[in-house]
Design a protein around this motif. Structure first.
Motif, PDB file in Angstrom:
ATOM      1  N   LYS A  78       0.804  -1.221   0.000  1.00 43.31           N
ATOM      2  CA  LYS A  78       0.000   0.000   0.000  1.00 43.31           C
ATOM      3  C   LYS A  78       0.835   1.269   0.000  1.00 43.31           C
ATOM      4  CE  LYS A  78      -3.765  -2.264   2.543  1.00 43.31           C
ATOM      5  NZ  LYS A  78      -4.567  -2.267   3.786  1.00 43.31           N
ATOM      6  N   ILE A  79       2.145   1.148   0.209  1.00 42.85           N
ATOM      7  CA  ILE A  79       2.974   2.344   0.321  1.00 42.85           C
ATOM      8  C   ILE A  79       4.126   2.296  -0.676  1.00 42.85           C
ATOM      9  CG2 ILE A  79       2.409   2.617   2.761  1.00 42.85           C
ATOM     10  CD1 ILE A  79       5.150   1.490   3.455  1.00 42.85           C
ATOM     11  N   LYS A  80       4.670   3.466  -0.970  1.00 42.47           N
ATOM     12  CA  LYS A  80       5.900   3.594  -1.754  1.00 42.47           C
ATOM     13  C   LYS A  80       6.848   4.426  -0.907  1.00 42.47           C
ATOM     14  CE  LYS A  80       3.649   3.269  -6.269  1.00 42.47           C
ATOM     15  NZ  LYS A  80       4.198   1.964  -6.622  1.00 42.47           N
ATOM     16  N   LYS A  81       7.890   3.765  -0.397  1.00 48.50           N
ATOM     17  CA  LYS A  81       8.753   4.400   0.596  1.00 48.50           C
ATOM     18  C   LYS A  81      10.214   4.138   0.272  1.00 48.50           C
ATOM     19  CE  LYS A  81       9.583   6.344   4.659  1.00 48.50           C
ATOM     20  NZ  LYS A  81       9.247   7.753   4.940  1.00 48.50           N
ATOM     21  N   VAL A 110       8.907   3.414  10.064  1.00 49.47           N
ATOM     22  CA  VAL A 110       8.494   3.692   8.692  1.00 49.47           C
ATOM     23  C   VAL A 110       7.365   4.711   8.729  1.00 49.47           C
ATOM     24  CG1 VAL A 110       7.563   2.732   6.557  1.00 49.47           C
ATOM     25  CG2 VAL A 110       9.165   1.385   7.925  1.00 49.47           C
ATOM     26  N   LEU A 111       7.685   5.934   8.361  1.00 50.79           N
ATOM     27  CA  LEU A 111       6.694   7.014   8.366  1.00 50.79           C
ATOM     28  C   LEU A 111       6.056   7.080   6.986  1.00 50.79           C
ATOM     29  CD1 LEU A 111       8.774   9.708  10.295  1.00 50.79           C
ATOM     30  CD2 LEU A 111       7.179   8.002  11.213  1.00 50.79           C
ATOM     31  N   ALA A 112       4.854   6.574   6.887  1.00 49.22           N
ATOM     32  CA  ALA A 112       4.184   6.517   5.593  1.00 49.22           C
ATOM     33  C   ALA A 112       2.679   6.461   5.807  1.00 49.22           C
ATOM     34  CB  ALA A 112       4.647   5.286   4.805  1.00 49.22           C
ATOM     35  N   TYR A 113       1.970   6.778   4.756  1.00 44.28           N
ATOM     36  CA  TYR A 113       0.512   6.627   4.765  1.00 44.28           C
ATOM     37  C   TYR A 113       0.112   5.825   3.530  1.00 44.28           C
ATOM     38  CZ  TYR A 113      -4.454   7.551   4.823  1.00 44.28           C
ATOM     39  OH  TYR A 113      -5.827   7.394   4.841  1.00 44.28           O
ATOM     40  N   PRO A 114      -0.680   4.764   3.716  1.00 42.12           N
ATOM     41  CA  PRO A 114      -1.231   4.246   4.968  1.00 42.12           C
ATOM     42  C   PRO A 114      -0.152   3.791   5.960  1.00 42.12           C
ATOM     43  CG  PRO A 114      -2.369   3.317   3.069  1.00 42.12           C
ATOM     44  CD  PRO A 114      -1.147   4.004   2.550  1.00 42.12           C
ATOM     45  N   PHE A 115      -0.533   3.662   7.211  1.00 36.81           N
ATOM     46  CA  PHE A 115       0.373   3.338   8.300  1.00 36.81           C
ATOM     47  C   PHE A 115       0.971   1.950   8.116  1.00 36.81           C
ATOM     48  CE2 PHE A 115       0.920   1.949  12.853  1.00 36.81           C
ATOM     49  CZ  PHE A 115       1.967   2.806  13.124  1.00 36.81           C
ATOM     50  N   ALA A 160       9.757  -7.466   3.725  1.00 41.61           N
ATOM     51  CA  ALA A 160       8.505  -7.631   2.988  1.00 41.61           C
ATOM     52  C   ALA A 160       8.712  -7.345   1.503  1.00 41.61           C
ATOM     53  CB  ALA A 160       7.435  -6.708   3.566  1.00 41.61           C
ATOM     54  N   GLN A 161       9.497  -6.319   1.190  1.00 35.90           N
ATOM     55  CA  GLN A 161       9.756  -6.005  -0.208  1.00 35.90           C
ATOM     56  C   GLN A 161      10.571  -7.098  -0.879  1.00 35.90           C
ATOM     57  OE1 GLN A 161       7.454  -4.062  -0.635  1.00 35.90           O
ATOM     58  NE2 GLN A 161       8.350  -2.185  -1.447  1.00 35.90           N
ATOM     59  N   ILE A 162      11.498  -7.692  -0.149  1.00 34.52           N
ATOM     60  CA  ILE A 162      12.257  -8.812  -0.711  1.00 34.52           C
ATOM     61  C   ILE A 162      11.322  -9.964  -1.055  1.00 34.52           C
ATOM     62  CG2 ILE A 162      13.948 -10.600  -0.168  1.00 34.52           C
ATOM     63  CD1 ILE A 162      15.507  -8.517   1.401  1.00 34.52           C
ATOM     64  N   ALA A 163      10.367 -10.249  -0.166  1.00 31.90           N
ATOM     65  CA  ALA A 163       9.406 -11.317  -0.431  1.00 31.90           C
ATOM     66  C   ALA A 163       8.609 -11.033  -1.696  1.00 31.90           C
ATOM     67  CB  ALA A 163       8.467 -11.487   0.765  1.00 31.90           C
ATOM     68  N   GLY A 213      13.649  -0.660  -4.198  1.00 33.34           N
ATOM     69  CA  GLY A 213      12.573  -1.337  -3.477  1.00 33.34           C
ATOM     70  C   GLY A 213      11.187  -0.798  -3.753  1.00 33.34           C
ATOM     71  N   ILE A 214      11.034  -0.028  -4.825  1.00 33.48           N
ATOM     72  CA  ILE A 214       9.723   0.553  -5.170  1.00 33.48           C
ATOM     73  C   ILE A 214       9.306  -0.010  -6.526  1.00 33.48           C
ATOM     74  CG2 ILE A 214       8.466   2.663  -5.721  1.00 33.48           C
ATOM     75  CD1 ILE A 214      10.219   4.141  -3.772  1.00 33.48           C
ATOM     76  N   CYS A 215       8.087  -0.484  -6.601  1.00 34.28           N
ATOM     77  CA  CYS A 215       7.599  -1.085  -7.848  1.00 34.28           C
ATOM     78  C   CYS A 215       6.742  -0.108  -8.634  1.00 34.28           C
ATOM     79  CB  CYS A 215       6.799  -2.353  -7.546  1.00 34.28           C
ATOM     80  SG  CYS A 215       5.167  -2.066  -6.833  1.00 34.28           S
ATOM     81  N   ASN A 216       6.597  -0.385  -9.919  1.00 37.06           N
ATOM     82  CA  ASN A 216       5.642   0.344 -10.745  1.00 37.06           C
ATOM     83  C   ASN A 216       4.260  -0.231 -10.523  1.00 37.06           C
ATOM     84  OD1 ASN A 216       7.381   2.168 -12.005  1.00 37.06           O
ATOM     85  ND2 ASN A 216       7.943   0.706 -13.599  1.00 37.06           N
ATOM     86  N   GLY A 217       3.268   0.594 -10.437  1.00 36.90           N
ATOM     87  CA  GLY A 217       1.924   0.083 -10.206  1.00 36.90           C
ATOM     88  C   GLY A 217       1.735  -0.327  -8.762  1.00 36.90           C
ATOM     89  N   GLY A 218       0.695  -1.199  -8.507  1.00 39.46           N
ATOM     90  CA  GLY A 218       0.405  -1.613  -7.142  1.00 39.46           C
ATOM     91  C   GLY A 218       1.099  -2.876  -6.728  1.00 39.46           C
TER      92      GLY A 218
END
Length: 273
Positions: free
Chosen positions: A82-85, A95-100, A111-114, A268-273
């Motif tokens: 849900k986040i791009k951080k 991790v300061l992001a929205y959603p929490f 989680a991103q590695i998974a 660690g950031i993907c395109n799309g969801g």
């Protein structure tokens, strides 16, 4: 696998302890043995299973100390989607992001590695087969790869080595706490969200808006077919095939002369969801 942090801290590198090294005549698979001394929350995939199948270490200095990343829960993966951080390189930072997100950066990295390994670790079609059992695992095929250089220039002959991650953030359906964990309850979950077949072809991946395919496939070098060394039949090519993911920029699989490897160098950031 590598992530680069370009913010307040130094770069943070992640390396898998359990790599898959595949050659023409030899397949080596290293997986951590489940550790019964490590407490995992009820109804979560334990170490050696699902999203926690492998162990990863991180460092900001290749000559310095390495730190082992923690095991994660399905909720970590769901929140990460849900986040791009951008990463800071500080595993203990919130991790300061929205959603929490609700946990430290170490859990976000894991989680991103998974997610990345589920989406971008590839193998030629025919090298692996589905393993019997409920854990959605694969094992080496007795027949081995039947595809050659020419065939591997096509997306139809490449498959995902790891199972997809479900909407629960796990690889397998697990009934929630308070519901009996039996075949009937699992069947209800499967009916609501069916498993995507293992070893699915990358040609079936969902395309991103504005892209004609989910993967870019290119060849580099001399594509001439040469006779193989004495004692071996057929021909060989020294050209390199490179498959790049549009969903995860920085994810690439390279193939040459019967050997291949998947790697990721990105933020660690993907395109799309």
């Amino acid at each position: 696998f590598f992530f680069s942090s370009r913010r307040r801290h130094t770069r943070c590198r992640e390396v898998s302890w359990a790599r898959r090294c595949v050659q023409e005549t030899d397949i080596i698979e290293m997986k951590p043995i489940p550790d019964p001394t490590i407490e995992t929350p009820a109804r979560e995939e334990k170490r050696g299973e699902g999203i926690n199948a492998y162990i990863y270490w991180v460092t900001s200095d290749l000559l310095g100390e390495w730190q082992k990343l923690p095991d994660i829960r399905g909720e970590h993966v769901v929140s990460a989607k849900k986040i791009k951080k951008l990463l800071t390189g500080n595993l203990e930072s919130n991790v300061l992001a929205y959603p929490f997100f609700g946990d430290k950066e170490a859990y976000l990295i894991r989680a991103q590695i998974a997610r990345i390994t589920a989406s971008t670790v590839l193998a030629p079609k025919g090298v692996w087969k589905e393993k019997e059992g409920p854990n959605r695992e694969v094992e080496p095929s007795e027949e081995g790869a039947t595809t050659g250089y020419t065939e591997l220039k096509s997306a139809e002959n490449w498959v995902h080595l790891n199972p997809n991650i479900l909407s629960s953030g796990r690889v397998r359906h697990i009934p929630p706490v308070g519901v009996p964990e039996n075949e009937e309850e699992v069947a209800k979950l499967v009916e609501a969200e069916a498993y995507i077949p293992l070893l699915r072809g990358i040609n079936e991946d969902e395309k991103l808006p504005g892209y004609e395919t989910a993967w870019q496939i290119r060849t580099y070098g001399d594509e001439q077919a040469y006779a193989r060394p004495p004692g071996k039949e057929g021909t060989t090519s020294y050209s390199v095939i490179a498959l790049r993911s549009f969903k995860w920029p920085g994810a690439i699989t390279v193939y040459q002369n019967g050997k291949w490897q998947s790697l990721y160098i990105g933020n660690g950031i993907c395109n799309g969801g």
